[in-house]
Design an enzyme around this catalytic site. Sequence first.
Site, PDB file in Angstrom:
ATOM      1  N   MET A   5       1.060  -1.136   0.111  1.00  0.00           N
ATOM      2  CA  MET A   5      -0.088  -0.144   0.015  1.00  0.00           C
ATOM      3  C   MET A   5       0.948   1.380   0.182  1.00  0.00           C
ATOM      4  O   MET A   5       1.999   1.195   0.534  1.00  0.00           O
ATOM      5  CB  MET A   5      -1.129  -0.336   1.085  1.00  0.00           C
ATOM      6  CG  MET A   5      -0.924   0.970   1.978  1.00  0.00           C
ATOM      7  SD  MET A   5      -2.344   0.459   3.592  1.00  0.00           S
ATOM      8  CE  MET A   5      -2.209  -1.174   3.733  1.00  0.00           C
ATOM      9  N   CYS A   6       0.540   2.363  -0.622  1.00  0.00           N
ATOM     10  CA  CYS A   6       1.326   3.198  -0.948  1.00  0.00           C
ATOM     11  C   CYS A   6       1.081   4.406   0.360  1.00  0.00           C
ATOM     12  O   CYS A   6       0.045   4.688   0.470  1.00  0.00           O
ATOM     13  CB  CYS A   6       0.827   4.179  -2.148  1.00  0.00           C
ATOM     14  SG  CYS A   6       1.843   5.769  -2.306  1.00  0.00           S
ATOM     15  N   ASP A   7       2.221   4.518   1.007  1.00  0.00           N
ATOM     16  CA  ASP A   7       2.083   5.420   2.179  1.00  0.00           C
ATOM     17  C   ASP A   7       1.537   6.962   2.033  1.00  0.00           C
ATOM     18  O   ASP A   7       0.562   7.202   2.373  1.00  0.00           O
ATOM     19  CB  ASP A   7       3.365   5.504   2.807  1.00  0.00           C
ATOM     20  CG  ASP A   7       3.579   6.206   4.132  1.00  0.00           C
ATOM     21  OD1 ASP A   7       3.172   5.525   5.269  1.00  0.00           O
ATOM     22  OD2 ASP A   7       3.693   7.593   4.058  1.00  0.00           O
TER      23      ASP A   7
END
Length: 106
Positions: free
Chosen positions: A1-3
């Site tokens: 998941m992209c922070d």
Amino acid sequence: MCDQQTRKFNEEASQEDGVVLTISADLPFAQKRWCASNGLDNVITLSDHKDLSFGKNYGVVMEELRLLARSVFVLDKDNKVVYKELVSEGTDYPNFEAALEAYRNI
């Protein structure tokens, strides 16, 4: 998941009346732990780890890595996609403002 992507939409969701779903190939317990440790309370995380069904249906599976490509979908109240962005390079970020504008115009 992209922070950064998840943080940005979490921040905006606290000011808007929408729902943010973050879908990744990460395992569900890892997603929940990450959100809890980062105080992200306006995001619903969903795991596509088991069969990549979301990724296959929306055309965002990176088969060789068994990951989902960075992308943004905005759906209206009837679940019709009104905005879609598939980021061409994994190190790039989506156009946050265009996605938010599409949401605001629903």
